[in-house]
Write a protein that holds these residues in place. Structure first.
Motif, PDB file in Angstrom:
ATOM      1  N   TYR A  83       0.820  -1.203  -0.090  1.00  0.00           N
ATOM      2  CA  TYR A  83       0.074  -0.025   0.039  1.00  0.00           C
ATOM      3  C   TYR A  83       0.935   1.378  -0.001  1.00  0.00           C
ATOM      4  CZ  TYR A  83      -3.805  -3.423   1.101  1.00  0.00           C
ATOM      5  OH  TYR A  83      -4.626  -4.304   0.991  1.00  0.00           O
ATOM      6  N   ASP A  85       2.315   3.183  -2.485  1.00  0.00           N
ATOM      7  CA  ASP A  85       1.805   4.216  -3.442  1.00  0.00           C
ATOM      8  C   ASP A  85       0.417   4.101  -3.722  1.00  0.00           C
ATOM      9  OD1 ASP A  85       3.400   1.825  -4.082  1.00  0.00           O
ATOM     10  OD2 ASP A  85       3.080   2.243  -6.310  1.00  0.00           O
ATOM     11  N   ALA A  86      -0.232   4.111  -2.505  1.00  0.00           N
ATOM     12  CA  ALA A  86      -1.979   4.137  -2.541  1.00  0.00           C
ATOM     13  C   ALA A  86      -2.491   5.499  -3.078  1.00  0.00           C
ATOM     14  CB  ALA A  86      -2.216   3.888  -0.995  1.00  0.00           C
ATOM     15  N   GLY A  87      -1.361   6.617  -2.766  1.00  0.00           N
ATOM     16  CA  GLY A  87      -2.133   7.988  -3.153  1.00  0.00           C
ATOM     17  C   GLY A  87      -1.515   8.217  -4.465  1.00  0.00           C
ATOM     18  N   LEU A  88      -0.632   7.687  -5.262  1.00  0.00           N
ATOM     19  CA  LEU A  88       0.052   7.782  -6.264  1.00  0.00           C
ATOM     20  C   LEU A  88      -0.728   7.037  -7.485  1.00  0.00           C
ATOM     21  CD1 LEU A  88       3.772   7.220  -5.136  1.00  0.00           C
ATOM     22  CD2 LEU A  88       2.236   9.510  -5.217  1.00  0.00           C
ATOM     23  N   GLU A  90      -4.158   5.445  -9.316  1.00  0.00           N
ATOM     24  CA  GLU A  90      -5.263   5.153  -8.928  1.00  0.00           C
ATOM     25  C   GLU A  90      -5.953   3.759  -8.938  1.00  0.00           C
ATOM     26  OE1 GLU A  90      -7.763   7.478  -8.298  1.00  0.00           O
ATOM     27  OE2 GLU A  90      -6.115   9.103  -8.335  1.00  0.00           O
ATOM     28  N   HIS A 194     -12.887  14.679  -6.686  1.00  0.00           N
ATOM     29  CA  HIS A 194     -11.786  15.151  -6.456  1.00  0.00           C
ATOM     30  C   HIS A 194     -11.627  15.805  -5.097  1.00  0.00           C
ATOM     31  CE1 HIS A 194     -14.343  18.016  -8.365  1.00  0.00           C
ATOM     32  NE2 HIS A 194     -13.764  19.025  -7.722  1.00  0.00           N
TER      33      HIS A 194
END
Length: 194
Positions: A83, A85-88, A90, A194
């Motif tokens: 997890y 790169d969960a924000g990197l 999609e 967003h």
């Protein structure tokens, strides 16, 4: 042609399993190394003497402590890597139904597709679960949501994180769909949040 794709998929899956088990086996060694570095850090910060068991490996431990930054100073597990790169990146979610779905379950799957951002609804057809998971792995989905029913009523949700899990099962009760509401519900916006 399909057999070579299946063989490549199997090789990739076994490689990923092996890598996962290797990373998991390293956790014990990493914990021991982290504990040694923590003792060296405390001794240096407090101006105390080093413990006797660390004096022989002090030079290598001091080099690794000096080279650490905020990301490498703490011990990390295999879950942190998955997890990381969960924000990197999609997530891509595949929403599907159990075999031979009723019209009500198909409608519920469409509503689930609208609820989950960046999701795709696919028709399962007569695919087995392992075939479904293989095709989702090849299509690089991050999660699979399978909607289940009993006598035409949606009553279960299986959510599986790919490629290696975890999998969660949720039971649903008294599900009411948008079309069943007395004053009809407003259309759901399909704009990406967003």
């Amino acid at each position: 042609m399909p057999s070579s794709l299946d063989a490549a998929s199997r090789r990739r899956q076994t490689r990923m399993r092996r890598e996962y088990l290797y990373r998991k086996s390293l956790e014990g060694r990493d914990k021991v190394a982290y504990e040694k570095k923590r003792l060296v850090r405390e001794a240096l910060a407090g101006g105390k003497r080093l413990p006797t068991e660390l004096r022989a490996s002090y030079d290598t431990l001091k080099e690794s402590v000096d080279a650490e930054d905020t990301r490498t100073s703490e011990v990390r597990t295999h879950m942190d890597d998955e997890y990381g790169d969960a924000g990197l990146i999609e997530p891509r979610v595949c929403v599907t139904t159990s075999r031979d779905p009723s019209s009500r379950l198909k409608q519920f799957a469409k509503e689930m597709k609208l609820l989950v951002p960046n999701s795709t609804r696919i028709n399962r057809g007569n695919n087995r679960v392992d075939e479904l998971m293989d095709s989702c792995r090849q299509s690089e989905y991050s999660d699979v949501v399978i909607v289940q029913e009993t006598r035409g009523q949606p009553d279960g949700l299986v959510i599986c994180h790919l490629p290696l899990g975890p999998t969660a099962f949720f039971s649903l009760s008294s599900s009411v769909m948008r079309h069943d509401l007395d004053p009809p519900a407003a259309p759901i916006s399909e704009a990406y949040p967003h």
